[in-house]
Motif scaffolding. Structure first.
Motif, PDB file in Angstrom:
ATOM      1  N   PHE A 164      -0.440  -4.420 -11.161  1.00 58.50           N
ATOM      2  CA  PHE A 164      -0.833  -4.400 -12.574  1.00 58.50           C
ATOM      3  C   PHE A 164       0.334  -3.899 -13.439  1.00 58.50           C
ATOM      4  CE2 PHE A 164      -4.952  -4.458 -10.473  1.00 58.50           C
ATOM      5  CZ  PHE A 164      -5.584  -5.465 -11.168  1.00 58.50           C
ATOM      6  N   ALA A 170       0.811  -1.224   0.000  1.00 52.15           N
ATOM      7  CA  ALA A 170       0.000   0.000   0.000  1.00 52.15           C
ATOM      8  C   ALA A 170       0.842   1.271   0.000  1.00 52.15           C
ATOM      9  CB  ALA A 170      -0.919  -0.014   1.219  1.00 52.15           C
ATOM     10  N   TYR A 213       4.588   5.110  -8.401  1.00 50.24           N
ATOM     11  CA  TYR A 213       3.729   4.985  -7.229  1.00 50.24           C
ATOM     12  C   TYR A 213       2.362   5.625  -7.412  1.00 50.24           C
ATOM     13  CZ  TYR A 213       4.794   9.822  -5.794  1.00 50.24           C
ATOM     14  OH  TYR A 213       4.901  11.189  -5.734  1.00 50.24           O
ATOM     15  N   ARG A 214       2.296   6.668  -8.235  1.00 50.63           N
ATOM     16  CA  ARG A 214       0.996   7.338  -8.380  1.00 50.63           C
ATOM     17  C   ARG A 214      -0.013   6.412  -9.060  1.00 50.63           C
ATOM     18  NH1 ARG A 214       1.506  13.560 -10.073  1.00 50.63           N
ATOM     19  NH2 ARG A 214      -0.302  13.726  -8.738  1.00 50.63           N
ATOM     20  N   THR A 215       0.418   5.756 -10.125  1.00 48.02           N
ATOM     21  CA  THR A 215      -0.498   4.843 -10.824  1.00 48.02           C
ATOM     22  C   THR A 215      -0.770   3.618  -9.963  1.00 48.02           C
ATOM     23  OG1 THR A 215       0.497   5.582 -12.887  1.00 48.02           O
ATOM     24  CG2 THR A 215      -0.920   3.657 -13.010  1.00 48.02           C
ATOM     25  N   PHE A 273      -7.436  10.662  -4.271  1.00 43.48           N
ATOM     26  CA  PHE A 273      -6.996   9.785  -5.362  1.00 43.48           C
ATOM     27  C   PHE A 273      -7.149  10.438  -6.732  1.00 43.48           C
ATOM     28  CE2 PHE A 273      -7.226   6.702  -2.010  1.00 43.48           C
ATOM     29  CZ  PHE A 273      -6.209   5.809  -2.326  1.00 43.48           C
ATOM     30  N   GLY A 274      -7.467  11.741  -6.723  1.00 43.58           N
ATOM     31  CA  GLY A 274      -7.578  12.460  -7.987  1.00 43.58           C
ATOM     32  C   GLY A 274      -8.837  12.118  -8.756  1.00 43.58           C
ATOM     33  N   TYR A 324       2.794  -1.946 -12.579  1.00 36.75           N
ATOM     34  CA  TYR A 324       3.386  -0.661 -12.174  1.00 36.75           C
ATOM     35  C   TYR A 324       4.165  -0.838 -10.875  1.00 36.75           C
ATOM     36  CZ  TYR A 324       0.561   1.480 -15.768  1.00 36.75           C
ATOM     37  OH  TYR A 324       0.013   1.811 -16.973  1.00 36.75           O
ATOM     38  N   ARG A 349      -0.825   3.338  -6.796  1.00 37.53           N
ATOM     39  CA  ARG A 349      -1.738   3.637  -5.688  1.00 37.53           C
ATOM     40  C   ARG A 349      -3.157   3.901  -6.177  1.00 37.53           C
ATOM     41  NH1 ARG A 349       2.235   7.493  -2.118  1.00 37.53           N
ATOM     42  NH2 ARG A 349       3.892   5.940  -1.922  1.00 37.53           N
ATOM     43  N   ARG A 350      -3.272   4.471  -7.370  1.00 38.21           N
ATOM     44  CA  ARG A 350      -4.618   4.669  -7.931  1.00 38.21           C
ATOM     45  C   ARG A 350      -5.302   3.328  -8.146  1.00 38.21           C
ATOM     46  NH1 ARG A 350      -3.839   7.280 -13.348  1.00 38.21           N
ATOM     47  NH2 ARG A 350      -6.086   6.973 -13.513  1.00 38.21           N
ATOM     48  N   LEU A 351      -4.500   2.320  -8.453  1.00 36.69           N
ATOM     49  CA  LEU A 351      -5.052   0.998  -8.746  1.00 36.69           C
ATOM     50  C   LEU A 351      -5.393   0.210  -7.483  1.00 36.69           C
ATOM     51  CD1 LEU A 351      -2.559   0.189 -11.609  1.00 36.69           C
ATOM     52  CD2 LEU A 351      -5.033  -0.018 -11.856  1.00 36.69           C
ATOM     53  N   HIS A 361     -12.591   5.144  -4.729  1.00 41.25           N
ATOM     54  CA  HIS A 361     -11.911   5.564  -5.964  1.00 41.25           C
ATOM     55  C   HIS A 361     -11.878   4.445  -7.001  1.00 41.25           C
ATOM     56  CE1 HIS A 361      -8.837   3.649  -3.508  1.00 41.25           C
ATOM     57  NE2 HIS A 361      -8.089   3.493  -4.569  1.00 41.25           N
ATOM     58  N   LYS A 362     -12.693   3.422  -6.793  1.00 39.69           N
ATOM     59  CA  LYS A 362     -12.841   2.300  -7.732  1.00 39.69           C
ATOM     60  C   LYS A 362     -11.505   1.613  -8.050  1.00 39.69           C
ATOM     61  CE  LYS A 362     -16.872   4.303  -9.984  1.00 39.69           C
ATOM     62  NZ  LYS A 362     -17.418   4.874 -11.205  1.00 39.69           N
ATOM     63  N   PRO A 363     -10.842   1.077  -7.032  1.00 39.69           N
ATOM     64  CA  PRO A 363      -9.543   0.419  -7.272  1.00 39.69           C
ATOM     65  C   PRO A 363      -9.720  -0.904  -8.007  1.00 39.69           C
ATOM     66  CG  PRO A 363     -10.241   0.047  -5.022  1.00 39.69           C
ATOM     67  CD  PRO A 363     -11.261   0.968  -5.628  1.00 39.69           C
ATOM     68  N   ARG A 364      -8.662  -1.367  -8.671  1.00 41.62           N
ATOM     69  CA  ARG A 364      -8.697  -2.677  -9.339  1.00 41.62           C
ATOM     70  C   ARG A 364      -8.193  -3.767  -8.400  1.00 41.62           C
ATOM     71  NH1 ARG A 364     -12.159  -2.308 -11.663  1.00 41.62           N
ATOM     72  NH2 ARG A 364     -11.716  -4.219 -12.794  1.00 41.62           N
TER      73      ARG A 364
END
Lengths: 264, 314
Positions: B65, B52, B73-75, B106-107, B67, B77-79, B151-154
């Motif tokens: 995924f 995390a 780290y930005r992508t 999470f933008g 990354y 963490r978005r995932l 934030h709809k994570p994968r």
């Protein structure tokens, strides 16, 4: 791989910063009685004591009433205390309660993290400073000789102490340590930095020692910009303050960039 | 580049003492529900915190995924969405405000439809206006699930999501987790409730002292490591088990009225019952128990499952 990123909602790279900035403002507004009203009332009491009562009996600077002398210092005191308190208490509480992890798991960058905390703290500090100035007009008017320079100095002061607040929030281990910085460092430095008297009236040794107090440059520079006179030239005061702000920003950026005491 | 949902390679961590995560390598396919199990101090939470971004990586790599979670780290963490083991909330805000704030971190521009879905599915609707510190422990946990998903994570990471929660929330949670999993979200969960892991997870990894001691499909793990048990209810209490049954690791309970025998993979129940009868033991009832994850956990770690064990604070 790209497929999974494509399935994510659109990413606004500035939104993490704007959200944290907005959250920090909401935080201090939610407890405005502590964060805004109390410091304004405290400054108003100082103004009443020095503006309406003792002020007429004291004269420290030729051509100006004591109230006119002391008001710039009181404005700056409000700016400094509140900018510091905002970052220090907010980030420390986040560390203490553990909810700082809510930020650590997000795509927010270290510069965004620093600037969001800093700008919210500056806003609070400058809002208190403006309120103190507005109330002070009841007691004495100020000449505002160099208003632009005064605004620059107040802005730098709030920036500098927001950085100091961030640093203290990271290095403080407990509430005692946090309050120690306020009560045993910032408060004495403010009081001994020339808020209530010009350094030039001190005996030579104490006057020289006062030059080691970083707050002296801030207060004198701000007063110089407003009244047109001071113990130092404005350029020197500005230079020292700008150097201190840069140094503290660099330290805060280093600590937060490395996640010192934020990430285990 | 890897298409794995999570790819952990040679992961290491120590806090100045012994390694709490030691050369851990595992991967999770997209769409899996993956269980990470182990006694307290096994290194599960440390591993999850490194994934995390809460804990610095000591050594090795983590990709989400594809990354790298340090370089990109930005992508990464978005995932990823994380529900931490400890209750982590900001007391200043209401549930609704806090969810909007977390999406913003999470933008992601607030999506009222998704936010409302989370609120409704997790039973938070009646409590929307309450500030956090007025919520019960169960409601705080529900909020934390919503927060991890806003934030709809994968990849959704659930670290002991049902620790100390009531049956209703447990049921709600697992139902919802299955639902979002069928919609494509990969799940990584840790739990002390091995029965839950057995029911929920496609694959399971077991950690002990920071090392991986098992990593298999849940069904393969129970089939390969597990042993069937024959549970006999006896007519008369037995004090001593005859030597002819010694090879089945007999265990008496219920004041000698219950006898449990451990079966080998090729054991035939009928033959064993003949031996029991030949030993003069009358049987009232017979039950066979399939291997449980708990037995395997005990076998692999040597620690009673769910008993806490030693705690290194991982």
């Amino acid at each position: 791989m790209a497929h999974d990123v494509d399935r994510l909602p659109p990413f606004n790279r500035w939104l993490p910063f704007l959200t944290l900035f907005n959250k920090e403002i909401l935080r201090f507004l939610r407890v405005a009685s502590q964060t805004l009203i109390t410091p304004i009332i405290t400054a108003s009491l100082y103004l009443f004591v020095f503006g309406a009562t003792l002020g007429d009996r004291i004269s420290v600077l030729e051509g100006f009433s004591y109230a006119q002398f002391v008001i710039p210092g009181l404005i700056l005191m409000g700016v400094i205390n509140n900018s510091f308190a905002n970052t220090a208490s907010s980030l420390f509480m986040s560390r203490y309660l553990g909810n700082v992890v809510d930020l650590l798991v997000t795509p927010i960058t270290p510069p965004q993290f620093i600037m969001a905390y800093t700008l919210a703290a500056m806003l609070r500090g400058l809002a208190v400073g403006c309120a103190v100035w507005a109330i002070s007009t009841v007691f004495a008017g100020l000449p505002w000789v160099h208003p632009g320079a005064a605004i620059v100095m107040a802005t730098l002061a709030s920036f500098l102490f927001a950085q100091f607040g961030l640093i203290v929030a990271i290095i403080a281990n407990d509430f005692d340590a946090l309050s120690m910085y306020t009560n045993f460092l910032i408060l004495p430095l403010i009081y001994l930095g020339g808020v209530f008297y010009p350094i030039s009236i001190l005996p030579p040794l104490w006057a020289k020692l006062s030059h080691l107090n970083p707050l002296f440059y801030l207060i004198d520079g701000f007063r110089h910009a407003i009244l047109g006179v001071g113990d130092l030239s404005f350029v020197v005061a500005f230079g020292v303050v700008a150097a201190m702000a840069t140094a503290l920003f660099s330290i805060a950026a280093l600590l937060i960039g490395k996640g010192y005491r934020l990430r285990s | 580049m890897s298409c794995l949902a999570l790819d952990i390679r040679n992961l290491e961590k120590n806090y100045g003492g012994p390694k709490v995560v030691d050369d851990l390598t595992l991967s999770i396919e997209p769409g899996e529900i993956f269980g990470l199990l182990g006694p307290n101090g096994a290194g599960k939470s440390t591993t999850i915190n490194m994934v995390a971004g809460v804990t610095r990586i000591g050594g090795g790599t983590i990709s989400i995924f594809g990354y790298d979670n340090r370089r990109d780290y930005r992508t990464a963490r978005r995932l990823t969405g994380v529900m931490h083991q400890e209750i982590v909330i900001d007391n200043f805000f209401s549930i609704e405000r806090a969810l909007k704030i977390h999406a913003g971190y999470f933008g992601v521009v607030d999506d009222p439809a998704w936010r409302n879905l989370l609120i409704d599915r997790l039973g938070l609707r009646p409590h929307l206006g309450k500030v956090m510190f007025k919520l019960s422990g169960g409601l705080k946990r529900r909020f934390m699930i919503a927060k991890a998903l806003v934030h709809k994570p994968r990849l959704l990471i659930l670290d002991e999501p049902t620790a100390g929660v009531d049956v209703e929330l447990r049921h709600t949670l697992w139902e919802f987790v299955r639902e979002i999993n069928t919609q494509g979200t990969t799940i990584l969960l840790t739990t002390h409730y091995l029965e839950e892991a057995e029911q929920m997870c496609d694959r399971i990894a077991i950690m002990h002292h920071g090392k991986l001691v098992a990593l298999e499909k849940t069904t393969d793990l129970t089939a390969r490591h597990g042993q069937r048990h024959l549970e006999l209810t006896l007519k008369e209490a037995l004090t001593v088990v005859p030597d002819t049954l010694a090879q089945f690791s007999p265990r008496l309970s219920n004041d000698g009225l219950a006898l449990e025998l451990t079966l080998a993979t090729d054991s035939v129940v009928g033959e064993i019952l003949d031996r029991v009868r030949a030993a003069g033991i009358e049987v009232v009832d017979v039950d066979t128990r399939q291997p449980h994850l708990e037995d395997i956990f005990l076998q692999l770690t040597g620690i009673g499952a769910g008993n806490g064990g030693e705690n290194h604070g991982a």
